[in-house]
Structure formats: structure tokens, C-alpha cells
Design an enzyme around this catalytic site. Structure first.
Site, short mmCIF file in Angstrom:
data_model
loop_
_atom_site.label_atom_id
_atom_site.label_comp_id
_atom_site.label_asym_id
_atom_site.label_seq_id
_atom_site.Cartn_x
_atom_site.Cartn_y
_atom_site.Cartn_z
N LEU A 131 0.87 -1.17 0.00
CA LEU A 131 0.00 0.00 0.00
C LEU A 131 0.91 1.23 0.00
CD1 LEU A 131 -2.71 -0.90 2.70
CD2 LEU A 131 -2.94 -1.02 0.21
N ASP A 132 0.46 2.29 -0.65
CA ASP A 132 1.23 3.53 -0.62
C ASP A 132 1.41 3.99 0.82
OD1 ASP A 132 1.17 3.48 -3.38
OD2 ASP A 132 -0.54 4.85 -3.52
N LYS A 133 2.45 4.77 1.04
CA LYS A 133 2.76 5.26 2.38
C LYS A 133 1.53 5.88 3.06
CE LYS A 133 5.52 8.78 4.77
NZ LYS A 133 6.54 9.85 4.62
N THR A 135 -1.68 5.58 2.21
CA THR A 135 -2.93 4.82 2.12
C THR A 135 -2.99 3.89 3.32
OG1 THR A 135 -2.97 4.89 -0.30
CG2 THR A 135 -4.23 3.13 0.76
N ARG A 237 -5.68 5.95 -7.48
CA ARG A 237 -5.43 7.39 -7.49
C ARG A 237 -5.35 7.94 -8.91
NH1 ARG A 237 -0.14 7.67 -3.92
NH2 ARG A 237 -0.41 9.93 -4.21
#
Length: 318
Positions: A131-133, A135, A237
Site C-alpha cells: 500500500l502507498d505510504k 494509504t 489514485r
């Protein structure tokens, strides 16, 4: 090292790259900049300097940040489920999953290395997706090699179901309640830290498909359920920005931060997969974090996050 005859007259950085092939040229160039290469005791920092056959060079190798990043560190983790083979973690916003430039310590990988001894024997400490930082939400991690391989096969076979809640900007007017976006993604040629939808004539794009359902909305914002069919970097996104509805707080893709949302309003709220060893069906849900929950209250939006699942994306659903 002694410069061999075949490298006579070549650039210093090229000579180093040819004679020490186990290291990247960029790493060796960094050693040059740091003054870690010398010629008969004199620092040799000019990469374009020509070398001579028989010349004696000394190279002082230094550990890279990457080499020092894979170490165990204490990390408080919200463990939703754990057995001998699998861990399911509820990742908070702000936690980096894997060490990278700017974040060599304090990552989920570092915490996993501390959490159980077997993580050090696994690729990426058992991490099979990211997961993105900024998110938040659910992630699955393997604790054994058999589990890592099994989870990886499920991801490759697209049998893992991942559901997200996103708060997007603007009213959802132009599209129906259920929207499928099947647009390839690749690195944005104008900005390498971003991803972008690729044109049909661009070969760098990889297939990416996301299904969106409008769950609630206002004139300013839209609450969306999102189902991933592929797992490209920044997929949800970028697809929402391409639709003209960037995620609230996502400044990288055109969203605007608010007093409550200083990061993208995106949460991995449900995760369904088969246990890689027993084959049992596993399903987990995660409540919205406080910043997203408070933002929904301010916007007058509501959805029962626990009910998000396959039925949400059924075209016949109301």
C-alpha cells in the site's frame, strides 16, 4: 586493482564498472564523488579521467543505505489475524511498507523482521503486495516460503479480492453509479514520481482495471467503493484523477488537502483470499481511520463500510 591493458585510455568510471562488475556503475560513481577511489594514494574523483594500463587503483567499498536497511526494528503493528503461515495487518497512514530512498528505516519490513524470526529467510520479509505510504488499511503477509509462494500465485492469478473506500473531489455527475475503468498505466514521462494513463501508442503502459461504485455524494465530494482487478502503482489514485475526480488530499494527482485530510483519503477496507496452506476462505474488514471518518461526517456522507464487498459491485445492485 591494476588497470588491465584492454582498459588503457578509457574513462575511470568505465574502467571501474568493467573491472568490478558485481557493483552498479552508479554505486561506483558515488564512491568517486565521496573520495573513496585513489590513485597511488591520491584521491581520484574525476570520473572522466583517462586511466593507463598498469595503473594501481584503490577502491574503498562502503555499505549502501539499501544494504543496511534490512534490519529488525521494533514496530507497533495492528495485527488483525495471525497463524503459523499468514499475518493480516491493518496499516496506518504514514507507514512505509518497504525501505526505499528517504525511508531506509522504520518500515513495515523492519517491523516484520523483529516480529518473527522466519522473516529474515523470506524475500521482502514475506511482503507480497504493498500500500502507498499514505494509504491506510489491510495487507496480507506470508510467514513461510510456502505461504509467500501461495499468496503470490493468488495475486498473479487475480483471485485476491481487494476493496477500498475513496473520498473523491466533485459530484459524480458524468458517470453512472457503477463505472469500470480499464486504462493502462505507466511512469509519467513528464514527472517520474507520478504514474499516468498511457496512450494507445505508448508501449510502456501495463494493463490496469478498477471498478468504482458511487456509495454516497454531495455537490463537493463523492464517496466511492473501489475494487482492484490489477495492482499497479497508484492505480486507484491515477484512474480517479483521469476521470476528473482526484482523491481528496492527494496533492500528487490534483487533489486538495483539508484541515482533516492531509493525505489521500483512500483506505483498503476489505481483503478476501484463500489461506495459502489450508485453502480456507479468509475475509477481513477494517473500519475507516479517524481522519476519513471525521471528513465524511463533515461532508454529510455515510456508508456502512462493513458491508462493502462483492455485492456492492454487482451491476444489478441498487
Amino acid at each position: 586493482m591494476i588497470v588491465p591493458p584492454q582498459m588503457h585510455g578509457h574513462r575511470l568510471d568505465k574502467c571501474l564498472a568493467e573491472c568490478i562488475p558485481e557493483f552498479s556503475r552508479s554505486y561506483l560513481q558515488q564512491l568517486l564523488i565521496q573520495g573513496d577511489v585513489s590513485d597511488s594514494g591520491r584521491v581520484a574523483s574525476k570520473a572522466s579521467a583517462k586511466v593507463q594500463a598498469g595503473q594501481c587503483l584503490t577502491v574503498n567499498l562502503r555499505p549502501t543505505p539499501q544494504a543496511q536497511a534490512f534490519k529488525a526494528e521494533p514496530l507497533e503493528m495492528d495485527v488483525v489475524f495471525e497463524d503459523d503461515h499468514v499475518i493480516v495487518i491493518n496499516k496506518p497512514a504514514g507507514l512505509v511498507v518497504h525501505p526505499a530512498a528517504g525511508n531506509w528505516t522504520g518500515t513495515l519490513l523492519n517491523g516484520l523482521l523483529m516480529h518473527h524470526a522466519g522473516a529474515s529467510d523470506l524475500p521482502r520479509a514475506g511482503i507480497v503486495h504493498r500500500l502507498d505510504k499514505d494509504t491506510s488499511g489491510l495487507m496480507m503477509v506470508g510467514k513461510t516460503r510456502a505461504a509467500v509462494d501461495g499468496l503470490s500465485r493468488q495475486i498473479a492469478g487475480r483471485t485476491v479480492n481487494r476493496y477500498y473506500l475513496a473520498l473523491a473531489e466533485r459530484e459524480w455527475r458524468r458517470y453512472g453509479q457503477l463505472v469500470s475503468v480499464d486504462q493502462p498505466l505507466g511512469r509519467d514521462p513528464a514527472n517520474r514520481i507520478r504514474m499516468a494513463v498511457m496512450r494507445s501508442d505508448q508501449t510502456s503502459g501495463k494493463p490496469a482495471k478498477t471498478l468504482f461504485r458511487l456509495l454516497d455524494g454531495s455537490p463537493q465530494t463523492s464517496l466511492l467503493g473501489c475494487k482492484l482487478f490489477t495492482g499497479r502503482t497508484h492505480q486507484i489514485r491515477v484512474h480517479l484523477a483521469w476521470l476528473g475526480h482526484p482523491i481528496v488530499g492527494d496533492s500528487v494527482y490534483g487533489g486538495h488537502t483539508t484541515a482533516l485530510m492531509q493525505r489521500q483519503a483512500l483506505h483498503a477496507t476489505r481483503l478476501d483470499f484463500l489461506h495459502p496452506i489450508s485453502g480456507a476462505h479468509l475475509s477481513f474488514s477494517s473500519a475507516l481511520p479517524a481522519d476519513m471518518q471525521q471528513t465524511l461526517v463533515e461532508e454529510g456522507l455515510y456508508y456502512n463500510w462493513a458491508s462493502l464487498g462483492p455485492a456492492t459491485f454487482d451491476p444489478s445492485a441498487g
